[in-house]
Design an enzyme around this catalytic site. Structure first.
Site, PDB file in Angstrom:
ATOM      1  N   LYS A 129      24.191 -18.542 -61.163  1.00  0.00           N
ATOM      2  CA  LYS A 129      24.095 -17.194 -60.593  1.00  0.00           C
ATOM      3  C   LYS A 129      22.740 -16.619 -60.980  1.00  0.00           C
ATOM      4  CE  LYS A 129      26.740 -12.815 -60.505  1.00  0.00           C
ATOM      5  NZ  LYS A 129      27.957 -12.134 -61.003  1.00  0.00           N
TER       6      LYS A 129
ATOM      7  N   SER B 288      31.036 -10.237 -57.390  1.00  0.00           N
ATOM      8  CA  SER B 288      29.618 -10.264 -57.135  1.00  0.00           C
ATOM      9  C   SER B 288      29.023 -11.676 -57.120  1.00  0.00           C
ATOM     10  CB  SER B 288      28.889  -9.435 -58.194  1.00  0.00           C
ATOM     11  OG  SER B 288      29.054 -10.002 -59.479  1.00  0.00           O
TER      12      SER B 288
ATOM     13  N   SER C 268      34.406 -10.674 -60.926  1.00  0.00           N
ATOM     14  CA  SER C 268      33.395 -11.352 -60.104  1.00  0.00           C
ATOM     15  C   SER C 268      33.380 -12.871 -60.177  1.00  0.00           C
ATOM     16  CB  SER C 268      32.010 -10.837 -60.450  1.00  0.00           C
ATOM     17  OG  SER C 268      31.857  -9.569 -59.871  1.00  0.00           O
TER      18      SER C 268
HETATM   19  N1  GLN Z   1      33.731  -5.626 -58.188  1.00  0.00           N
HETATM   20  C1  GLN Z   1      33.514  -5.099 -59.494  1.00  0.00           C
HETATM   21  C2  GLN Z   1      32.346  -4.151 -59.484  1.00  0.00           C
HETATM   22  O1  GLN Z   1      31.841  -3.894 -58.458  1.00  0.00           O
HETATM   23  C3  GLN Z   1      33.315  -6.198 -60.490  1.00  0.00           C
HETATM   24  C4  GLN Z   1      31.969  -6.769 -60.503  1.00  0.00           C
HETATM   25  C5  GLN Z   1      31.794  -7.842 -61.527  1.00  0.00           C
HETATM   26  O2  GLN Z   1      32.756  -8.399 -62.048  1.00  0.00           O
HETATM   27  N2  GLN Z   1      30.544  -8.114 -61.842  1.00  0.00           N
HETATM   28  O3  GLN Z   1      31.931  -3.638 -60.463  1.00  0.00           O
END
Ligand code: GLN
Length: 486
Positions: A78, A153, A177
């Site tokens: 990532k 994400s 995410s």
């Molecule tokens: N969807 C969640 C957010 O927008 C989690 C994101 C994540 O786990 N990095 O914060």
């Protein structure tokens, strides 16, 4: 070949039926031809990957000593893991020109285990999002249907594995995410216990919640990757100083008599009936393997979304204050004075969702509102943690949907942040409590994959992988792949 598991590819390399150079060439060719339609990669490291593959083959041919366990196998990271000499953008214009001067511990450990980095994957800007639509580099397409999101994400990492562009990748999970994109892309992903994987060299979003972890095609593959990634790191002050574990050891253990808790708040009428039916089938398989299903309650779970969306923005507003146009990152053109430099660098460098979170975070931390929001959210976080502690007195693991629905269309939720935040309703609590969780493919709804989430007590990753592996020995959902990606 490209839809093989990491385990199968490892065997092929060990038996010398395949060279690492052949393997890397094959995946890089697929990346070149399919990435333009998927947009899963921000950087492709073709030259260095092929060079490393050649070295891996030479080492394998010459060495009489034990070889690194994952020697010559490809992985993608990532784009928030710092990678020495390579752009590490975090999906943001702010870091579009940032070449990391060192490796994140995760990247270093993967390399030491013999893995070869083929590239850096697309993601929501600073890991904020559930659909990968918040990336400065554009959205990622779901390999199962390109009009749909891959989740976020870590959407690029999940899509890359699902499309057979790479057999393994890394992601981070602050509120879901890893698990959510794994579910929406039909692969397996694991978020370790907070502190089990070092955060050193991971661009910070919300430090008390962020945790790195792997994506792959099977639980067995995840075990191999976790062996490489976990361990104490003195450069991360929240790293757990405990002995390492061999996560492959208990994969085949019987799950006879294991108690699986089903939170009644998660399997409620709010859950889409087709999702419910698909997950019930998965649970039946676990029962057939000898597990007992027990209804439990996580009474504060409805507070997870508001609690997370106070705490995560609060931490992000503090972490992202370092991007000021001075030390590194984006700097605006011709600033008039220092204030103008700060305001325009941040104003032009950050995208809309990141700005929204910084504003919320600054607000909830401000003197007048700190007690009402931030402090209150910290208290509710404790209650959510206690819910799990109480539940784990009754059961060994907890099962639930990973997501309320399968993947949704690109563009469908992007203009309504609150609806987007609802996607995280089943994943956020685990991060607030710091517990480990995984998502594994459990079937299809509307021709799109959906996952079953397994949540464990602290450091019980092995137990989660054991259950997932037994499930995957009985089912073949994890072996399916999108036919358009052949
Ligand atoms: N969807 C969640 C957010 O927008 C989690 C994101 C994540 O786990 N990095 O914060």
């Amino acid at each position: 070949m490209h839809f093989n598991t990491l385990t199968a590819l490892k065997t092929a390399l060990d038996n010398k039926t395949l060279s690492s150079h052949e393997l890397l060439s094959l995946y890089l060719k697929r990346i070149q031809s399919l990435n333009p339609e998927l947009n899963a990669f921000i950087s492709i490291m073709e030259e260095s990957a092929l060079l490393e593959a050649k070295k891996a083959d030479e080492l394998r041919a010459q060495s009489t000593h034990p070889l690194p366990p994952l020697l010559g196998l490809p992985i993608a990271h990532k784009d928030l893991f710092c990678t020495d000499g390579v752009k590490t953008s975090c999906g943001s214009k702010m870091l579009d020109n940032f070449i990391a001067p060192y490796d994140a511990t995760v990247v270093r450990k993967c390399r030491e285990a013999g893995l070869i980095t083929v590239g850096k994957t697309n993601m929501d800007e600073f890991a904020m999002g559930s659909s990968n639509e918040n990336s400065f580099y554009g959205p990622v397409a779901n390999p199962w249907n390109k009009a749909y999101v891959p989740g976020g994400s870590s959407g690029g990492s999940a899509a890359a594995v699902a499309a057979g562009l790479v057999p393994a990748s890394t992601g981070t999970d602050t509120g879901g995410s890893i698990r959510q994109p794994a579910s929406l892309c039909g692969i397996t992903g694991l978020k370790p216990t907070y502190g089990r994987v070092s955060r050193y060299g991971m661009v910070a979003f919300a430090s008390s919640l962020d945790q790195g972890g792997p994506f792959a095609r099977s639980a067995e593959d995840i075990a191999l990757l976790l062996n490489a990634m976990t361990g104490f790191d003195e450069r991360d002050s929240t790293s757990l100083n405990i002995p390492s574990e061999d996560y492959t050891q208990h994969l085949n253990r019987s799950i006879e008599g294991l108690k699986i808790g089903l939170p009644k708040e998660y399997f409620s009428h709010a859950l889409n009936p087709t999702m419910q039916k698909t997950l019930e089938e998965a649970l039946k398989t676990l029962e057939k393997l000898g597990a007992t299903l027990v209804e439990i309650s996580l009474p504060h779970s409805h507070l997870a979304i508001p609690t997370y969306y106070v705490l995560a923005p609060a931490e992000c507003s503090s972490n992202l204050s370092r991007y000021d146009g001075v030390r590194f990152g984006y700097r605006c053109e011709k600033p008039q004075d220092l204030n103008d430099l700060y305001m325009r660098s941040r104003g032009e460098g950050f995208g809309a969702e990141v700005k929204r979170r910084i504003l919320i975070g600054t607000y909830v931390l401000s003197a007048g509102y700190y007690d009402a929001y931030y402090l209150q959210a910290q208290k509710v976080r404790q209650l959510i943690k206690q819910d799990f502690e109480e539940a784990f007195r009754q059961v060994d693991v907890i099962a639930s949907p990973t997501t309320p629905t399968p993947a949704f269309k690109i563009g469908e939720k992007i203009s309504d942040p609150v609806t987007m935040y609802q996607c995280d309703m089943y994943t956020l609590s685990l991060n607030l409590a710091g517990l480990p969780g995984l998502s594994m493919p459990a079937g299809f709804v509307d021709n799109l994959p959906v996952g079953l989430q397994l949540m464990g007590h602290y450091l019980q990753e092995s137990k989660l992988l054991n259950i997932a592996h037994r499930y995957q020995s009985e089912t073949d959902w994890h072996l399916q792949h999108p036919s358009s990606m052949e």
